[in-house]
Design a protein around this motif. Structure first.
Motif, PDB file in Angstrom:
ATOM      1  N   THR A  54       0.842  -1.196   0.000  1.00  0.00           N
ATOM      2  CA  THR A  54       0.000   0.000   0.000  1.00  0.00           C
ATOM      3  C   THR A  54       0.880   1.250   0.000  1.00  0.00           C
ATOM      4  O   THR A  54       1.091   1.868  -1.036  1.00  0.00           O
ATOM      5  CB  THR A  54      -0.941  -0.004   1.221  1.00  0.00           C
ATOM      6  OG1 THR A  54      -0.174  -0.294   2.404  1.00  0.00           O
ATOM      7  CG2 THR A  54      -2.014  -1.046   1.075  1.00  0.00           C
ATOM      8  N   THR A  55       1.424   1.597   1.161  1.00  0.00           N
ATOM      9  CA  THR A  55       2.288   2.774   1.244  1.00  0.00           C
ATOM     10  C   THR A  55       3.533   2.609   0.370  1.00  0.00           C
ATOM     11  O   THR A  55       3.911   3.527  -0.366  1.00  0.00           O
ATOM     12  CB  THR A  55       2.701   3.033   2.703  1.00  0.00           C
ATOM     13  OG1 THR A  55       1.522   3.224   3.491  1.00  0.00           O
ATOM     14  CG2 THR A  55       3.580   4.271   2.797  1.00  0.00           C
ATOM     15  N   THR A  84       2.483   2.934  -3.359  1.00  0.00           N
ATOM     16  CA  THR A  84       2.044   4.280  -3.732  1.00  0.00           C
ATOM     17  C   THR A  84       3.209   5.258  -3.735  1.00  0.00           C
ATOM     18  O   THR A  84       3.322   6.104  -4.632  1.00  0.00           O
ATOM     19  CB  THR A  84       0.941   4.762  -2.762  1.00  0.00           C
ATOM     20  OG1 THR A  84      -0.059   3.744  -2.630  1.00  0.00           O
ATOM     21  CG2 THR A  84       0.272   6.024  -3.288  1.00  0.00           C
ATOM     22  N   GLN A  85       4.094   5.156  -2.762  1.00  0.00           N
ATOM     23  CA  GLN A  85       5.270   6.027  -2.749  1.00  0.00           C
ATOM     24  C   GLN A  85       6.208   5.699  -3.900  1.00  0.00           C
ATOM     25  O   GLN A  85       6.817   6.602  -4.491  1.00  0.00           O
ATOM     26  CB  GLN A  85       5.998   5.908  -1.409  1.00  0.00           C
ATOM     27  CG  GLN A  85       5.243   6.550  -0.252  1.00  0.00           C
ATOM     28  CD  GLN A  85       6.019   6.522   1.047  1.00  0.00           C
ATOM     29  OE1 GLN A  85       6.713   5.557   1.343  1.00  0.00           O
ATOM     30  NE2 GLN A  85       5.908   7.573   1.833  1.00  0.00           N
ATOM     31  N   PHE A 119       8.748   4.567   2.436  1.00  0.00           N
ATOM     32  CA  PHE A 119       8.350   4.771   3.826  1.00  0.00           C
ATOM     33  C   PHE A 119       8.811   6.120   4.382  1.00  0.00           C
ATOM     34  O   PHE A 119       9.025   6.263   5.590  1.00  0.00           O
ATOM     35  CB  PHE A 119       8.833   3.624   4.716  1.00  0.00           C
ATOM     36  CG  PHE A 119       8.307   2.290   4.296  1.00  0.00           C
ATOM     37  CD1 PHE A 119       6.975   2.135   3.949  1.00  0.00           C
ATOM     38  CD2 PHE A 119       9.136   1.179   4.227  1.00  0.00           C
ATOM     39  CE1 PHE A 119       6.483   0.904   3.545  1.00  0.00           C
ATOM     40  CE2 PHE A 119       8.652  -0.056   3.823  1.00  0.00           C
ATOM     41  CZ  PHE A 119       7.322  -0.194   3.487  1.00  0.00           C
ATOM     42  N   ARG A 170       2.442  10.178   9.376  1.00  0.00           N
ATOM     43  CA  ARG A 170       1.680   8.954   9.114  1.00  0.00           C
ATOM     44  C   ARG A 170       1.576   8.106  10.385  1.00  0.00           C
ATOM     45  O   ARG A 170       0.536   7.502  10.653  1.00  0.00           O
ATOM     46  CB  ARG A 170       2.361   8.158   7.989  1.00  0.00           C
ATOM     47  CG  ARG A 170       1.495   7.015   7.447  1.00  0.00           C
ATOM     48  CD  ARG A 170       2.077   6.423   6.171  1.00  0.00           C
ATOM     49  NE  ARG A 170       1.916   7.342   5.061  1.00  0.00           N
ATOM     50  CZ  ARG A 170       2.921   7.991   4.458  1.00  0.00           C
ATOM     51  NH1 ARG A 170       4.164   7.789   4.870  1.00  0.00           N
ATOM     52  NH2 ARG A 170       2.693   8.807   3.463  1.00  0.00           N
ATOM     53  N   SER A 175      -4.149   2.471  -6.533  1.00  0.00           N
ATOM     54  CA  SER A 175      -2.967   3.332  -6.489  1.00  0.00           C
ATOM     55  C   SER A 175      -2.308   3.404  -7.862  1.00  0.00           C
ATOM     56  O   SER A 175      -1.915   4.481  -8.328  1.00  0.00           O
ATOM     57  CB  SER A 175      -1.964   2.809  -5.460  1.00  0.00           C
ATOM     58  OG  SER A 175      -2.472   2.937  -4.148  1.00  0.00           O
ATOM     59  N   GLN A 222       3.982  13.838  -1.093  1.00  0.00           N
ATOM     60  CA  GLN A 222       3.652  13.094   0.119  1.00  0.00           C
ATOM     61  C   GLN A 222       2.185  13.285   0.496  1.00  0.00           C
ATOM     62  O   GLN A 222       1.502  12.321   0.903  1.00  0.00           O
ATOM     63  CB  GLN A 222       4.553  13.540   1.271  1.00  0.00           C
ATOM     64  CG  GLN A 222       4.614  12.583   2.443  1.00  0.00           C
ATOM     65  CD  GLN A 222       5.376  11.319   2.123  1.00  0.00           C
ATOM     66  OE1 GLN A 222       4.772  10.284   1.847  1.00  0.00           O
ATOM     67  NE2 GLN A 222       6.698  11.379   2.165  1.00  0.00           N
ATOM     68  N   GLN A 224      -0.890  10.473   0.506  1.00  0.00           N
ATOM     69  CA  GLN A 224      -1.768  10.252   1.655  1.00  0.00           C
ATOM     70  C   GLN A 224      -3.234  10.381   1.284  1.00  0.00           C
ATOM     71  O   GLN A 224      -4.084   9.714   1.886  1.00  0.00           O
ATOM     72  CB  GLN A 224      -1.410  11.233   2.782  1.00  0.00           C
ATOM     73  CG  GLN A 224      -1.927  10.828   4.144  1.00  0.00           C
ATOM     74  CD  GLN A 224      -1.262   9.562   4.686  1.00  0.00           C
ATOM     75  OE1 GLN A 224      -0.415   8.966   4.036  1.00  0.00           O
ATOM     76  NE2 GLN A 224      -1.656   9.142   5.868  1.00  0.00           N
ATOM     77  N   LEU A 261      -4.002   6.908  -0.046  1.00  0.00           N
ATOM     78  CA  LEU A 261      -3.973   5.876   0.994  1.00  0.00           C
ATOM     79  C   LEU A 261      -5.161   5.995   1.941  1.00  0.00           C
ATOM     80  O   LEU A 261      -5.816   4.999   2.274  1.00  0.00           O
ATOM     81  CB  LEU A 261      -2.667   5.961   1.781  1.00  0.00           C
ATOM     82  CG  LEU A 261      -1.390   5.595   1.018  1.00  0.00           C
ATOM     83  CD1 LEU A 261      -0.167   5.863   1.891  1.00  0.00           C
ATOM     84  CD2 LEU A 261      -1.422   4.141   0.585  1.00  0.00           C
TER      85      LEU A 261
END
Length: 462
Positions: free
Chosen positions: A186-187, A190-191, A199, A205, A376, A395, A399, A402
């Motif tokens: 997920t994170t 997407t990042q 991360f 977060r 995503s 960022q 978010q 997410l």
């Protein structure tokens, strides 16, 4: 434990068509749009190796309509483009299967379930701490269904309803997964798509994660106390086989090894900029080490790992399928014009309201695309340049996606996991919706507040 997975299949069929069908329909629509929408492109500048769209630089380019045969080539290109993430998703399933096969997690939870010395509040806090951690690291996502019977066992031993038992496990896990401080699928995904360090932005977060967990714990404590006021008292437990609850030193070493591996990766991500490839490699190493600690043979480790990988093939390929849509939009040179149109539409709107609008859009789309990774892969290529043009950091944009996905997970009728959990607990969807609606409203407010803070501080690194 494997028997309880059976309800998942009918529950999933009951909620609608395959997400692949929806994504393929969107792929065809995207291809048709390349012949209708005037082609265009932004000028881009590179800063620290990251490409940013230049605001107001959209200009016409020759039309490049996508032909039918190119649609299928785009699927292949999307799979190739998403290969690092697809393998990360598959390897996540592999290592989790090896860890679960040792019985370390299930045994520890069973020991907790059979304890007669814990109050309602302490049980809630312990379950929330365990499953929130498993959820926010992505260690337990779809597999949460396998642990619901433990929650039901606890609820029965406490004289409480199956819905409260399911909440102990599922709601705690969802509170962690919906923020996913360290979730690779997920994170991390997407990042990666947004070209952010893996991360990064953990402080804000992490605060969001703590607020989600705190409100979930408070809500469950309130629900338990209300049930007690209605006359549901704790019955006297019958004696059970003590061997079922024994956590061996071997189990403890396995669990500590998993925690150590997570700590090593976090250190590597912060100090050495480790990314998806390093995380995939660590999962392979962890699977081997855990398998050996669990006294599994080499063949057992390999077969278990591959079986775990096979369980996430569907989720991994959804990422590639969604990426194919952005491939078609880019080949037809209409992705930038779409972003430009949205930018002009939102130009009069303050960045804070734009971020909230993107968050709500992602939430609504998640009802149709139940795969967070697939959503995503679909949204980030659009939201990234859109955020650049609206003055939002990458960022913050990440978010919005997410949290949009997360806020819907616990109420979406298209979620196979939720439907399987409810089927296992024997709870109707309508009853669950009435139960959880107040908590979802609180989570929504937390999401908005966190996004407002993110915009205000220009949450970065960029």
């Amino acid at each position: 434990m494997s028997a309880i997975n059976h309800p998942a299949a009918p529950a999933t069929k009951a909620v609608g068509q395959s997400p692949y069908l929806l994504l393929f329909a969107m792929l065809i629509i995207a291809a048709i749009a390349t012949w209708i929408i005037p082609a265009g492109a932004f000028d881009y500048v590179a800063r620290e190796g990251i490409r940013f769209a230049v605001k107001g630089s959209l200009h016409d380019v020759p039309q490049a309509g996508v032909y039918p045969q190119d649609i299928f080539m785009a699927i292949v290109s999307g799979m190739e483009k998403s290969a690092p993430i697809i393998f990360l998703i598959l390897f996540t399933g592999g290592v989790l299967a090896v860890v679960e096969s040792t019985g370390a997690i299930a045994t520890a939870l069973n020991a907790l379930a059979r304890s007669t010395h814990l109050s309602d509040t302490r049980i809630i806090i312990i379950f929330a701490a365990i499953f929130a951690l498993l959820g926010t690291t992505g260690a337990v996502v779809n597999a949460v269904v396998a642990f619901v019977p433990i929650g039901l066992l606890v609820a029965r031993s406490l004289g409480l309803s199956p819905m409260l038992g399911a909440s102990l496990v599922y709601l705690s896990c969802a509170a962690g997964f919906n923020v996913a401080v360290l979730g690779p699928t997920t994170t991390g995904l997407t990042q990666h798509l947004a070209q952010l360090p893996l991360f990064s932005g953990m402080l804000l977060r992490g605060l969001t994660f703590l607020l989600f967990i705190l409100t979930a714990v408070i809500y469950m404590i309130w629900a338990f106390r209300r049930s007690r006021r209605e006359g549901n008292l704790r019955p006297q437990l019958e004696a059970s086989d003590p061997q079922l609850a024994v956590v061996t030193p071997r189990h403890k070493v396995i669990l500590l090894t998993c925690v150590l591996a997570l700590a090593i990766f976090i250190t590597g991500a912060v100090r050495a900029q480790w990314g998806t490839n390093e995380m995939s490699a660590m999962f392979v190493v962890l699977a081997i080490v855990v398998g050996l600690l669990g006294r599994m043979s080499g063949t057992q480790i390999a077969n278990t790992f591959l079986h775990g990988c096979s369980g996430l093939v569907k989720g991994g390929f959804i990422v590639g399928m969604a990426s194919a849509i952005s491939v078609v939009l880019q080949q037809g040179h209409i992705l930038d014009p779409i972003v430009g149109f949205l930018s002009e539409l939102l130009a009069p709107v303050p960045p804070t309201l734009a971020a909230i609008g993107m968050f709500i859009s992602a939430a609504l789309m998640h009802f149709g695309i139940s795969s967070g990774s697939g959503e995503s892969a679909l949204l980030v290529p659009i939201f990234s340049p859109l955020g650049d043009n609206l003055g939002l950091t990458r960022q913050v944009m990440v978010q919005t996606v997410l949290l949009g996905e997360g806020i819907v997970n616990c109420i979406s009728p298209t979620s196979g996991v939720l439907m399987a959990v409810l089927a296992t607990a024997g709870v109707s969807y309508g009853k669950w919706l009435r139960f959880i609606a107040p908590l979802i409203a609180v989570w929504f407010v937390i999401c908005v507040i966190m996004l407002v803070i993110g915009v205000a501080i220009k949450w970065g690194p960029f």
